[in-house]
Design an enzyme around this catalytic site. Structure first.
Site, mmCIF file in Angstrom:
data_model
loop_
_atom_site.group_PDB
_atom_site.id
_atom_site.type_symbol
_atom_site.label_atom_id
_atom_site.label_comp_id
_atom_site.label_asym_id
_atom_site.label_seq_id
_atom_site.Cartn_x
_atom_site.Cartn_y
_atom_site.Cartn_z
ATOM 1 N N GLY A 46 27.238 -7.322 -21.821
ATOM 2 C CA GLY A 46 28.301 -6.944 -20.892
ATOM 3 C C GLY A 46 28.126 -7.630 -19.556
ATOM 4 O O GLY A 46 27.013 -8.013 -19.187
ATOM 5 N N GLN A 51 29.102 -9.218 -10.728
ATOM 6 C CA GLN A 51 27.923 -9.985 -11.139
ATOM 7 C C GLN A 51 28.142 -11.492 -11.101
ATOM 8 O O GLN A 51 27.184 -12.258 -11.155
ATOM 9 C CB GLN A 51 27.503 -9.570 -12.555
ATOM 10 C CG GLN A 51 26.979 -8.144 -12.620
ATOM 11 C CD GLN A 51 26.573 -7.799 -14.035
ATOM 12 O OE1 GLN A 51 27.405 -7.461 -14.858
ATOM 13 N NE2 GLN A 51 25.289 -7.892 -14.331
ATOM 14 N N CYS A 94 19.889 -5.270 -17.541
ATOM 15 C CA CYS A 94 21.048 -5.789 -16.826
ATOM 16 C C CYS A 94 20.784 -7.244 -16.456
ATOM 17 O O CYS A 94 19.687 -7.575 -16.018
ATOM 18 C CB CYS A 94 21.270 -4.948 -15.567
ATOM 19 S SG CYS A 94 22.658 -5.502 -14.567
ATOM 20 N N LEU A 95 21.791 -8.093 -16.625
ATOM 21 C CA LEU A 95 21.609 -9.515 -16.315
ATOM 22 C C LEU A 95 21.347 -9.746 -14.821
ATOM 23 O O LEU A 95 20.800 -10.780 -14.450
ATOM 24 C CB LEU A 95 22.832 -10.324 -16.773
ATOM 25 C CG LEU A 95 23.045 -10.392 -18.298
ATOM 26 C CD1 LEU A 95 24.336 -11.118 -18.622
ATOM 27 C CD2 LEU A 95 21.864 -11.064 -18.991
ATOM 28 N N HIS A 136 27.962 1.425 -18.284
ATOM 29 C CA HIS A 136 27.123 0.543 -17.452
ATOM 30 C C HIS A 136 28.004 -0.447 -16.674
ATOM 31 O O HIS A 136 27.827 -0.628 -15.467
ATOM 32 C CB HIS A 136 26.134 -0.183 -18.377
ATOM 33 C CG HIS A 136 25.243 -1.178 -17.705
ATOM 34 N ND1 HIS A 136 23.875 -1.070 -17.683
ATOM 35 C CD2 HIS A 136 25.526 -2.331 -17.035
ATOM 36 C CE1 HIS A 136 23.359 -2.104 -17.027
ATOM 37 N NE2 HIS A 136 24.341 -2.890 -16.623
ATOM 38 N N GLU A 137 28.982 -1.048 -17.375
ATOM 39 C CA GLU A 137 29.825 -2.076 -16.723
ATOM 40 C C GLU A 137 30.806 -1.466 -15.729
ATOM 41 O O GLU A 137 31.043 -2.034 -14.658
ATOM 42 C CB GLU A 137 30.572 -2.914 -17.773
ATOM 43 C CG GLU A 137 29.677 -3.682 -18.742
ATOM 44 C CD GLU A 137 28.566 -4.478 -18.083
ATOM 45 O OE1 GLU A 137 28.756 -4.973 -16.952
ATOM 46 O OE2 GLU A 137 27.481 -4.581 -18.685
ATOM 47 N N HIS A 140 29.142 -0.882 -12.546
ATOM 48 C CA HIS A 140 29.032 -2.102 -11.732
ATOM 49 C C HIS A 140 30.231 -2.240 -10.794
ATOM 50 O O HIS A 140 30.082 -2.624 -9.633
ATOM 51 C CB HIS A 140 28.995 -3.349 -12.627
ATOM 52 C CG HIS A 140 27.617 -3.780 -13.039
ATOM 53 N ND1 HIS A 140 26.647 -4.134 -12.133
ATOM 54 C CD2 HIS A 140 27.061 -3.938 -14.262
ATOM 55 C CE1 HIS A 140 25.536 -4.478 -12.789
ATOM 56 N NE2 HIS A 140 25.762 -4.369 -14.078
#
Ligand code: NI
Length: 178
Positions: A46, A51, A94-95, A136-137, A140
């Protein structure tokens, strides 16, 4: 399509609230495609607008379908409109917080309403990993990271660990150049 740069902590944009998208223009479609490409290139499941440095409410997710085939989902203005009362615990990463993981509690299932890349309003009920990724997304987009769900002590240790690894990497790179 083009790969974009993934922003990592402690960049302040990750703490900001993304703004609603007013219309799904070709610019938004390109952004969504780029985000998907960027996510796949980093083996993520995701990615949210913040991000890649864009404060717009856009998210891409691919947790695979039941046959483990690709299942790319592009979402504009996603919103959780219904959720389970029960929560499940899952080890998240997480990226933007590379190679750090921690257990986070999330709703077991969610129903998400969003606009797709063609401007069509859709709803999707998600369970398991997909439900976790959606939460999660969408977090963000509100400037919330998975580490914000941890106790202050756990969060501090995780961030310290990441910084230590970064310093080590920088040192190794310097030695390599010397
Ligand atoms: Ni993330």
């Amino acid at each position: 399509m083009a790969k974009r740069i993934i922003i990592e902590i402690p960049h302040p944009i990750l703490k900001e609230k993304a703004l609603p998208v007013e219309a799904v223009t070709s610019e938004i479609q390109t952004l969504l495609s780029d985000m998907l490409e960027t996510m796949y290139a980093s083996n993520g499941v995701g990615l949210a607008g913040n991000q890649v440095g864009v404060l717009k409410r856009v998210v891409v997710i691919d947790c695979g379908d039941e046959n483990e085939k690709p299942d790319p989902i592009k979402m504009v203005n996603p919103e959780i409109i219904e959720h389970a009362t029960e929560k499940i615990c899952h080890n998240e990463g997480c990226l933007s917080i590379p190679r750090e993981y921690a257990d986070v509690e999330r709703y077991e299932w969610v129903v998400v309403r969003y606009t797709d890349e063609n401007g069509v309003e859709r709803q999707r009920r998600a369970t398991g990993l997909l439900a976790i990724a959606m939460q999660h997304e969408i977090d963000h987009l509100d400037g919330i990271l998975f580490i914000d769900h941890l106790s202050p002590l756990k969060r501090k240790l995780l961030v310290k660990h990441l910084e230590k690894r970064r310093r080590k990497q920088a040192r190794l790179a310097e030695e390599g150049e010397a």
